[in-house]
Design an enzyme around this catalytic site. Sequence first.
Site, short mmCIF file in Angstrom:
data_model
loop_
_atom_site.label_atom_id
_atom_site.label_comp_id
_atom_site.label_asym_id
_atom_site.label_seq_id
_atom_site.Cartn_x
_atom_site.Cartn_y
_atom_site.Cartn_z
CG ASP A 39 -2.01 -1.08 1.12
OD1 ASP A 39 -2.34 -1.49 -0.01
OD2 ASP A 39 -2.50 -1.52 2.17
CE LYS A 64 -10.09 -5.90 0.45
NZ LYS A 64 -9.21 -7.08 0.35
CE LYS A 69 -6.55 -4.45 3.24
NZ LYS A 69 -5.48 -4.22 2.27
#
Length: 718
Positions: free
Chosen positions: A48, A129, A326
């Site tokens: 990321d 997720k 996240k």
Amino acid sequence: MSTEGSAVETLTIEEAAAELERLAREIAHHDALYHGKDQPEISDADYDALKRRNDALEARFPELIREDSPSRRVGAAPSVTFSPVVHARPMLSLDNTFSQEDVQDFVASVYRFLGRMPDQSIAFTAEPKIDGLSMSIRYENGRLTTAATRGDGTTGENVTANIRTIAEIPNQLPKGVPAVVEIRGEVYMAKSDFLALNRQMEAEGKQTYVNPRNTAAGSLRQLDAKVTASRKLKFFAYAWGEMSDMPADTQFAMVQTFKDWGFPVNPLMKRLNSVADILAHYDEIGLKRPDLDYDIDGVVYKVDSLELQQRLGFRSRSPRWATAHKFPAEQAFTEVEKIEIQVGRTGALTPVARLKPITVGGVVVTNATLHNEDYIKGIGNSGERIRPEEHDIREGDTVIVQRAGDVIPQILDVVMEKRLAEVKPYEFPKICPVCGSHAVREVNEKTGKMDSVRRCTGGFICRAQATEHLKHFVSRNAFDIEGLGSKQIDFFFENEDPSLQIRTAPEIFTLEKRQQDSLTKLENIDGFGKVSVGKLYAAINERRSIALHRFIYALGIRHVGETTAKLLARSYGTYEAFATAMKEAAPLSGDAWNDLNAIEGIGEVVARAMVEFYKEPRNVEVIGRLLDEVTPAEAEQPVTAGSPVAGKTVVFTGSLEKFTRDEAKARAESLGAKVAGSVSKKTDIVVAGPGAGSKLDKARELGVQTMDEDEWLALISG
């Protein structure tokens, strides 16, 4: 000089271009490992960070956005093991958020885009997720016809036979469903099934699997569907692709419809109306995470109304109406047993911590990257302090290790309360541990800052650099010699028999000839054999003629990745022209130097690296011997019969109104033109839009033909 630790605001356009080239190559490499091979080698957090650095550079230098930019693609190219499937609608990725502030910004951006006031409530859905493999399953007239992985977002792999083995996925939908239905969701392996599978592997004396996500992906890519069936894979439906008729008008109602059709949907999905409720549900799911029988790595938020989703639309690779929040990476405590130094192809000395084995997130961790000398001392890439000065990492320290889906995690901090008195500060080597040459940290001439990476100055006399260079030379995007992988390179490099030794690239192509008169036959050595040796020689001989861009890339010039090599091949046409230009550019001035810097996508940092490479007599000598064995083909040029701009050098400057800069460049190149980034004596045409400045002035000063966008269109359309 490396600029990866420099603030974006301090970079020149050439430095930014060089770093964007590096980032495009590096992110593509990690995409291929994660999506294509299911073998990630860096953490999600590090990945990321690379993406954020790329986005920041593109935001400051929009004119440098590359055709292969990570911001324009999703995932990795599909493998060649399964037949390709073109998705009826692209499978885009989601932008990520990492904090409450990021989530608040996301919600605020939705309200701003839609022109809504805070009191005009917008509903969102929130759901876990799933850490699995994205899948698109197509039904026609109720029957399952095709199942494909995400792939690169446009084209995936056909895994229909394997998907049919998953009991939770219906082969036939109920009556009354739309004629065309594409259900999208995540294939995963339950934690309990993963543990049972590993117990079975241990009992059979076989190597155990790393984690459920990689195991699920590997199971789904089995050529034998019976193997897939034995793995007990599961599925959650949460989205859709092509749909001939929409059965509902909200995200939540669509997912409930999937449940009615027989698909598993996640029971933790909720519809919420405020940021506070969204964040509360995130915390709630986080608390439940350890007890779930499946891995999750965050919570996904979506605008609930499909009408509002349509109005919000998409960015280049992600929807504006959704984001993934996240979870923080998983952490654990362990001891640093030893710090070892690895030497890479470019001479970079990379420290790696060997750890007392510890389980983090279901994976046994024994190594952690320490990045560079500064990181050990608690200093970040930009020179900022990331840990207190006394929190330097030492052999014998107890440390906090973080893992987020990676193979080599990272050390976050030192537990000072457990540091023993006899533990001494780590002395980073100033001598290469492989060849004994000096290892130095270069200074960036423009910023005056010290490079965070210490590099061996030994070049090809350094065995580590030489072996890594050979591995690069035979890699897939370079010479791509089948049967000559990492282990084989190590074997040939370390061999002292002159008939078997390969320490430079030309010796690859003389191996067969040297073996003819040798008493030590390769085919008699364990691990080879007559058939495999014959195939190796055939693979080597197939590469005696090679595309020019592959040849340039294989040379291993610093900063010259695959994309840059293609630009150079297209610009110079032949290797002879390229090599001559590099020699003529040696003074870092004159026409050859200016022409090199004028190539779109080639800046001063890259140009200087190429010129320095050709100044080194050893490099020139090795290339000369290589050219005795190999012929680089002329670069293919587009068919441009009748094109008014074929062979001309064109520069675009100012704002273009009818094309994006990339579209204009692609169109010009398709007509046989070369697109440059700066104006020189060799420029033929400058296309100037509103806001054109110094490039237009220089063109007029040099007497170069100038035209506006309409005149350019008339020229290439006539």
